[in-house]
Design a protein around this motif. Structure first.
Motif, PDB file in Angstrom:
ATOM      1  N   ASP A  72       0.832  -1.194   0.000  1.00  0.00           N
ATOM      2  CA  ASP A  72       0.000   0.000   0.000  1.00  0.00           C
ATOM      3  C   ASP A  72       0.876   1.256   0.000  1.00  0.00           C
ATOM      4  O   ASP A  72       2.090   1.203   0.161  1.00  0.00           O
ATOM      5  N   TYR A  73       0.243   2.424  -0.202  1.00  0.00           N
ATOM      6  CA  TYR A  73       0.977   3.632  -0.567  1.00  0.00           C
ATOM      7  C   TYR A  73       2.035   4.108   0.436  1.00  0.00           C
ATOM      8  O   TYR A  73       3.096   4.582   0.026  1.00  0.00           O
ATOM      9  N   PRO A  74       1.820   4.033   1.770  1.00  0.00           N
ATOM     10  CA  PRO A  74       2.884   4.494   2.664  1.00  0.00           C
ATOM     11  C   PRO A  74       4.162   3.657   2.597  1.00  0.00           C
ATOM     12  O   PRO A  74       5.196   4.069   3.113  1.00  0.00           O
ATOM     13  N   HIS A  75       4.074   2.494   1.942  1.00  0.00           N
ATOM     14  CA  HIS A  75       5.205   1.577   1.922  1.00  0.00           C
ATOM     15  C   HIS A  75       5.800   1.409   0.526  1.00  0.00           C
ATOM     16  O   HIS A  75       7.009   1.228   0.373  1.00  0.00           O
ATOM     17  N   ALA A  76       4.945   1.461  -0.479  1.00  0.00           N
ATOM     18  CA  ALA A  76       5.386   1.198  -1.854  1.00  0.00           C
ATOM     19  C   ALA A  76       5.170   2.389  -2.775  1.00  0.00           C
ATOM     20  O   ALA A  76       5.222   2.249  -3.992  1.00  0.00           O
ATOM     21  N   GLY A  77       4.983   3.572  -2.201  1.00  0.00           N
ATOM     22  CA  GLY A  77       4.624   4.720  -3.007  1.00  0.00           C
ATOM     23  C   GLY A  77       5.710   5.241  -3.918  1.00  0.00           C
ATOM     24  O   GLY A  77       5.430   6.004  -4.845  1.00  0.00           O
ATOM     25  N   ASN A  78       6.962   4.829  -3.675  1.00  0.00           N
ATOM     26  CA  ASN A  78       8.067   5.396  -4.459  1.00  0.00           C
ATOM     27  C   ASN A  78       8.908   4.343  -5.180  1.00  0.00           C
ATOM     28  O   ASN A  78      10.057   4.605  -5.530  1.00  0.00           O
ATOM     29  N   VAL A  79       8.345   3.175  -5.433  1.00  0.00           N
ATOM     30  CA  VAL A  79       9.150   2.147  -6.101  1.00  0.00           C
ATOM     31  C   VAL A  79       9.561   2.584  -7.505  1.00  0.00           C
ATOM     32  O   VAL A  79      10.684   2.306  -7.948  1.00  0.00           O
ATOM     33  N   THR A  80       8.682   3.290  -8.205  1.00  0.00           N
ATOM     34  CA  THR A  80       9.019   3.704  -9.569  1.00  0.00           C
ATOM     35  C   THR A  80      10.094   4.796  -9.593  1.00  0.00           C
ATOM     36  O   THR A  80      11.115   4.630 -10.280  1.00  0.00           O
ATOM     37  N   PRO A  81       9.934   5.913  -8.860  1.00  0.00           N
ATOM     38  CA  PRO A  81      11.002   6.924  -8.904  1.00  0.00           C
ATOM     39  C   PRO A  81      12.323   6.438  -8.330  1.00  0.00           C
ATOM     40  O   PRO A  81      13.381   6.995  -8.657  1.00  0.00           O
ATOM     41  N   LEU A  82      12.301   5.403  -7.500  1.00  0.00           N
ATOM     42  CA  LEU A  82      13.552   4.851  -6.969  1.00  0.00           C
ATOM     43  C   LEU A  82      14.133   3.763  -7.871  1.00  0.00           C
ATOM     44  O   LEU A  82      15.109   3.112  -7.504  1.00  0.00           O
ATOM     45  N   GLY A  83      13.529   3.544  -9.033  1.00  0.00           N
ATOM     46  CA  GLY A  83      14.157   2.710 -10.054  1.00  0.00           C
ATOM     47  C   GLY A  83      13.726   1.275 -10.118  1.00  0.00           C
ATOM     48  O   GLY A  83      14.343   0.474 -10.827  1.00  0.00           O
ATOM     49  N   ALA A  84      12.639   0.905  -9.414  1.00  0.00           N
ATOM     50  CA  ALA A  84      12.275  -0.510  -9.351  1.00  0.00           C
ATOM     51  C   ALA A  84      11.712  -1.058 -10.657  1.00  0.00           C
ATOM     52  O   ALA A  84      11.548  -2.266 -10.782  1.00  0.00           O
ATOM     53  N   GLU A  85      11.417  -0.190 -11.617  1.00  0.00           N
ATOM     54  CA  GLU A  85      10.954  -0.676 -12.914  1.00  0.00           C
ATOM     55  C   GLU A  85      12.096  -0.807 -13.924  1.00  0.00           C
ATOM     56  O   GLU A  85      11.865  -1.076 -15.094  1.00  0.00           O
ATOM     57  N   THR A  86      13.320  -0.621 -13.455  1.00  0.00           N
ATOM     58  CA  THR A  86      14.486  -0.783 -14.325  1.00  0.00           C
ATOM     59  C   THR A  86      15.154  -2.119 -14.048  1.00  0.00           C
ATOM     60  O   THR A  86      14.883  -2.777 -13.036  1.00  0.00           O
ATOM     61  N   ASP A  87      16.053  -2.508 -14.931  1.00  0.00           N
ATOM     62  CA  ASP A  87      16.785  -3.763 -14.745  1.00  0.00           C
ATOM     63  C   ASP A  87      17.844  -3.647 -13.664  1.00  0.00           C
ATOM     64  O   ASP A  87      18.367  -4.670 -13.199  1.00  0.00           O
ATOM     65  N   GLU A  88      18.169  -2.436 -13.248  1.00  0.00           N
ATOM     66  CA  GLU A  88      19.248  -2.234 -12.279  1.00  0.00           C
ATOM     67  C   GLU A  88      18.815  -2.444 -10.836  1.00  0.00           C
ATOM     68  O   GLU A  88      19.646  -2.618  -9.959  1.00  0.00           O
TER      69      GLU A  88
END
Length: 245
Positions: A72-88
């Motif tokens: 949920d948002y307080p825990h996973a709200g920033n996975v995309t800006p922190l790069g989790a959708e990249t291969d790195e």
């Protein structure tokens, strides 16, 4: 920008205002050699501050992995800006089906199991204090830190945002523990505190916990762990007694 909880675990905290007090929404950095593993990613509400803190703490490199307690948002709200959708950046999620919760590329952890992430070993615990299904507590075998969502929290006064438990006059204040659990884990009024305590005892018997790193509270160190646990049981007992159900 970060506070050391242990030698290799650092705390990044942001806060919501709550009736003149604050409530933390935190994430943690675990350093394993040259790699940085994040536990949770913070709230989208604090996105700018979180990303700036992680950029500074990692010299602009960002994390190598993100491990989520739940999605949920307080825990996973920033996975995309922190790069989790990249291969790195490796993403590890606690959901039984990460794809159904919007995390189709996540590596699935098994609650009750264990994973090695970037050379660091973590166990995933079924939490007795949580506000959502598919939540896990995460135990770090490196420094003996137990990351808890959403239990073991507390409210705090402005100016105490960076406090560890040892910075308070007498560890984490009992009233702030009570108020947090009363407001955020409302189902506690329906349960027997002794049963929750028995489950907690089993966790602490199995895992050597040297520090507790809550997502919604000040980190708890050393001997303060036992002090907090006593105050938590008193808080649960008080909640159960005050509500007729």
């Amino acid at each position: 920008m970060t506070v050391h909880v242990t030698e290799t675990v650092e705390w990044v905290n942001k806060c919501y205002e709550h009736d003149g007090e604050h409530e933390h929404v935190s994430l943690y950095l675990v350093r394993e050699g040259d790699d940085v593993i994040l536990i949770d990613s913070g709230s989208f509400y604090h996105r700018e501050g979180v990303t700036e803190s992680i950029e500074e703490a990692t010299d602009g490199e960002g994390p190598d992995a993100i491990v989520l307690s739940h999605s949920d948002y307080p825990h996973a709200g920033n996975v995309t800006p922190l790069g989790a959708e990249t291969d790195e950046v490796e993403l590890v999620a606690s959901s039984g089906s990460p794809g159904q919760q919007g995390l189709p590329d996540a590596r699935k952890c098994e609650i009750g199991g264990q994973l090695e992430v970037k050379g660091r070993t973590f166990s995933f615990i079924d939490p007795p204090l949580a506000d959502r299904s598919h939540t896990t507590w995460i135990y770090d075998h490196g420094d003996g830190v137990l990351f808890t969502a959403d239990g073991f929290g507390n409210y705090h006064e402005p100016g105490q945002c960076d406090y560890l438990s040892s910075d308070f006059a007498d560890a984490t204040p009992a009233e702030s523990i009570y108020e947090y659990h009363r407001d955020n884990l409302v189902w506690l009024r329906y349960v027997a505190p002794e049963k929750v305590q028995t489950t907690l005892d089993a966790i602490f018997d199995e895992f050597a916990v040297d520090a507790i790193a809550p997502i919604h509270g000040n980190p708890i160190e050393g001997d303060d762990v036992d002090v907090y646990r006593d105050r938590l049981f008193d808080a649960m007992s008080r909640i159960a007694e005050e509500y007729e159900v």
